[in-house]
Design a protein around this motif. Structure first.
Motif, PDB file in Angstrom:
ATOM      1  N   ILE A 193       0.835  -1.202   0.000  1.00  0.00           N
ATOM      2  CA  ILE A 193       0.000   0.000   0.000  1.00  0.00           C
ATOM      3  C   ILE A 193       0.871   1.254   0.000  1.00  0.00           C
ATOM      4  N   LEU A 194       1.934   1.253   0.806  1.00  0.00           N
ATOM      5  CA  LEU A 194       2.827   2.413   0.848  1.00  0.00           C
ATOM      6  C   LEU A 194       3.502   2.636  -0.503  1.00  0.00           C
ATOM      7  N   THR A 195       3.900   1.556  -1.152  1.00  0.00           N
ATOM      8  CA  THR A 195       4.505   1.668  -2.485  1.00  0.00           C
ATOM      9  C   THR A 195       3.502   2.237  -3.477  1.00  0.00           C
ATOM     10  N   LEU A 196       2.264   1.765  -3.396  1.00  0.00           N
ATOM     11  CA  LEU A 196       1.201   2.267  -4.265  1.00  0.00           C
ATOM     12  C   LEU A 196       0.990   3.765  -4.066  1.00  0.00           C
ATOM     13  N   GLU A 197       1.192   4.225  -2.830  1.00  0.00           N
ATOM     14  CA  GLU A 197       0.994   5.641  -2.521  1.00  0.00           C
ATOM     15  C   GLU A 197       2.220   6.499  -2.832  1.00  0.00           C
ATOM     16  N   GLY A 198       3.304   5.869  -3.273  1.00  0.00           N
ATOM     17  CA  GLY A 198       4.466   6.634  -3.690  1.00  0.00           C
ATOM     18  C   GLY A 198       5.600   6.729  -2.690  1.00  0.00           C
ATOM     19  N   VAL A 199       5.526   5.985  -1.589  1.00  0.00           N
ATOM     20  CA  VAL A 199       6.619   6.000  -0.611  1.00  0.00           C
ATOM     21  C   VAL A 199       7.795   5.196  -1.175  1.00  0.00           C
ATOM     22  N   GLN A 200       8.989   5.777  -1.139  1.00  0.00           N
ATOM     23  CA  GLN A 200      10.191   5.106  -1.632  1.00  0.00           C
ATOM     24  C   GLN A 200      10.757   4.240  -0.506  1.00  0.00           C
ATOM     25  N   LEU A 201      10.231   3.035  -0.403  1.00  0.00           N
ATOM     26  CA  LEU A 201      10.580   2.167   0.722  1.00  0.00           C
ATOM     27  C   LEU A 201      12.054   1.797   0.745  1.00  0.00           C
ATOM     28  N   LYS A 202      12.638   1.557  -0.421  1.00  0.00           N
ATOM     29  CA  LYS A 202      14.047   1.172  -0.461  1.00  0.00           C
ATOM     30  C   LYS A 202      14.914   2.277   0.127  1.00  0.00           C
ATOM     31  N   ARG A 203      14.653   3.504  -0.278  1.00  0.00           N
ATOM     32  CA  ARG A 203      15.421   4.642   0.243  1.00  0.00           C
ATOM     33  C   ARG A 203      15.181   4.813   1.737  1.00  0.00           C
ATOM     34  N   LEU A 204      13.928   4.662   2.157  1.00  0.00           N
ATOM     35  CA  LEU A 204      13.580   4.807   3.570  1.00  0.00           C
ATOM     36  C   LEU A 204      14.308   3.769   4.411  1.00  0.00           C
ATOM     37  N   GLN A 205      14.373   2.541   3.908  1.00  0.00           N
ATOM     38  CA  GLN A 205      15.026   1.468   4.645  1.00  0.00           C
ATOM     39  C   GLN A 205      16.543   1.627   4.652  1.00  0.00           C
ATOM     40  N   GLU A 206      17.102   2.182   3.576  1.00  0.00           N
ATOM     41  CA  GLU A 206      18.545   2.450   3.547  1.00  0.00           C
ATOM     42  C   GLU A 206      18.918   3.499   4.590  1.00  0.00           C
ATOM     43  N   LEU A 207      18.101   4.539   4.701  1.00  0.00           N
ATOM     44  CA  LEU A 207      18.347   5.572   5.708  1.00  0.00           C
ATOM     45  C   LEU A 207      18.219   4.989   7.114  1.00  0.00           C
ATOM     46  N   ALA A 208      17.198   4.143   7.301  1.00  0.00           N
ATOM     47  CA  ALA A 208      16.986   3.524   8.611  1.00  0.00           C
ATOM     48  C   ALA A 208      18.165   2.632   8.981  1.00  0.00           C
ATOM     49  N   HIS A 209      18.680   1.885   7.997  1.00  0.00           N
ATOM     50  CA  HIS A 209      19.815   0.995   8.245  1.00  0.00           C
ATOM     51  C   HIS A 209      21.055   1.790   8.656  1.00  0.00           C
ATOM     52  N   ALA A 210      21.188   3.003   8.105  1.00  0.00           N
ATOM     53  CA  ALA A 210      22.325   3.862   8.441  1.00  0.00           C
ATOM     54  C   ALA A 210      22.087   4.646   9.733  1.00  0.00           C
ATOM     55  N   GLY A 211      20.890   4.516  10.294  1.00  0.00           N
ATOM     56  CA  GLY A 211      20.584   5.199  11.550  1.00  0.00           C
ATOM     57  C   GLY A 211      20.089   6.620  11.383  1.00  0.00           C
ATOM     58  N   PHE A 212      19.794   7.034  10.135  1.00  0.00           N
ATOM     59  CA  PHE A 212      19.322   8.397   9.902  1.00  0.00           C
ATOM     60  C   PHE A 212      17.797   8.462  10.032  1.00  0.00           C
ATOM     61  N   ARG A 213      17.330   9.381  10.864  1.00  0.00           N
ATOM     62  CA  ARG A 213      15.890   9.530  11.076  1.00  0.00           C
ATOM     63  C   ARG A 213      15.336  10.821  10.480  1.00  0.00           C
ATOM     64  N   TYR A 214      16.225  11.773  10.197  1.00  0.00           N
ATOM     65  CA  TYR A 214      15.767  13.067   9.687  1.00  0.00           C
ATOM     66  C   TYR A 214      16.650  13.526   8.536  1.00  0.00           C
ATOM     67  N   GLU A 215      16.071  14.387   7.703  1.00  0.00           N
ATOM     68  CA  GLU A 215      16.819  15.017   6.624  1.00  0.00           C
ATOM     69  C   GLU A 215      16.711  16.529   6.764  1.00  0.00           C
ATOM     70  N   GLY A 216      17.835  17.212   6.568  1.00  0.00           N
ATOM     71  CA  GLY A 216      17.838  18.667   6.626  1.00  0.00           C
ATOM     72  C   GLY A 216      18.139  19.252   5.260  1.00  0.00           C
ATOM     73  N   VAL A 217      17.628  20.445   5.020  1.00  0.00           N
ATOM     74  CA  VAL A 217      17.891  21.150   3.764  1.00  0.00           C
ATOM     75  C   VAL A 217      18.847  22.298   4.074  1.00  0.00           C
ATOM     76  N   ARG A 218      20.023  22.251   3.476  1.00  0.00           N
ATOM     77  CA  ARG A 218      21.071  23.222   3.799  1.00  0.00           C
ATOM     78  C   ARG A 218      20.636  24.665   3.543  1.00  0.00           C
ATOM     79  N   SER A 219      19.896  24.889   2.471  1.00  0.00           N
ATOM     80  CA  SER A 219      19.542  26.261   2.092  1.00  0.00           C
ATOM     81  C   SER A 219      18.519  26.892   3.026  1.00  0.00           C
ATOM     82  N   THR A 220      17.685  26.067   3.659  1.00  0.00           N
ATOM     83  CA  THR A 220      16.637  26.605   4.540  1.00  0.00           C
ATOM     84  C   THR A 220      16.917  26.367   6.015  1.00  0.00           C
TER      85      THR A 220
END
Length: 256
Positions: A184-211
């Motif tokens: 269902i999440l894939t159908l809705e457009g969630v990039q699960l592979k990327r999300l799981q890669e970030l989780a595996h690396a221990g990253f929970r948040y993303e920041g935008v340098r410009s803002t």
């Protein structure tokens, strides 16, 4: 007088059409109607009444759905043909362009608060259980939030599939298990592979340098930034220490 009595007796012998009593109960608000709707998720049994949709489940049969409804909701069910207008509203709900009305009367105030907050998670995004707990004013009740979502009587439409563990693991799903949740999440457009890669690396948040704003990884406002402009954080504290503030849209932390 004799003729009238004979006519009344004959009237008493007339049998009501099959299902007539059930339909009367449904119209009087003493029973819920239900039907099978074909959706992008497959066939879904949906129950509703004058207050809104009261239950939804991908059951193997009508008998299974009725048994589950009686056990979990405790009201009588009447099967009807699927109304075209409700079918259209259900399709719009799943596409994120409309919000159905829901009947949550049988749930505790806490469970109702959990489910109503879950409705705020946009299509294509996910939030951790702790986010729900904090947003409804019970930050320590993470496990209770999980229990409320596991007992959600209206999965798919009240999107408990958009709530995951804080470590990025997808977790279980009462609407069909982890694989159904992923689908269902894939159908809705969630990039699960990327999300799981970030989780595996221990990253929970993303920041935008410009803002100098940090978000949950699936937040739309963070995803619009170019990859070279993104920095990753393991925790809120790390983001704050780097001079970043929380996004006002996905609210990864308390926004002042």
């Amino acid at each position: 007088m004799a003729t009238v009595m004979i006519d009344l007796k004959r009237l008493g012998d007339v049998k009501a059409p099959a299902g007539f009593a059930d339909r009367v109960l449904a119209q009087a608000g003493m029973a819920d109607s239900y039907a099978v709707f074909e959706t992008v998720l497959g066939a879904v049994y949906v129950a509703w009444n004058r207050l809104g949709v009261s239950a939804a489940m991908r059951s193997k049969s009508a008998a299974e759905f009725e048994a589950w409804f009686h056990k979990e909701v405790g009201r009588r069910l009447v099967r009807v043909d699927a109304p075209a207008d409700l079918a259209e509203k259900i399709e719009d709900q799943l596409e994120g362009t409309r919000r159905l009305r829901f009947d949550l009367r049988g749930l505790t105030p806490f469970s109702q608060a959990v489910l109503r907050k879950t409705l705020e998670i946009p299509r294509g995004q996910v939030r951790p259980y702790g986010w729900i707990a904090r947003e409804i004013g019970h930050p320590a009740a993470v496990r209770a939030v999980g229990t409320a979502l596991a007992n959600n009587p209206i999965p798919y439409f009240i999107p408990c599939h958009r709530v995951i563990r804080s470590d990025g693991v997808i977790g279980n799903y009462g609407g069909g298990g982890p694989e159904a949740k992923k689908n269902i999440l894939t159908l809705e457009g969630v990039q699960l592979k990327r999300l799981q890669e970030l989780a595996h690396a221990g990253f929970r948040y993303e920041g935008v340098r410009s803002t100098k704003v940090f978000c949950f990884p699936t937040c739309y406002h963070g995803r619009t930034a170019k990859e070279r402009n993104i920095v990753h954080f393991h925790s809120e504290q790390e983001a704050y220490a780097a001079g970043y503030r929380p996004c006002k849209h996905c609210r990864p932390a308390v926004v002042a």
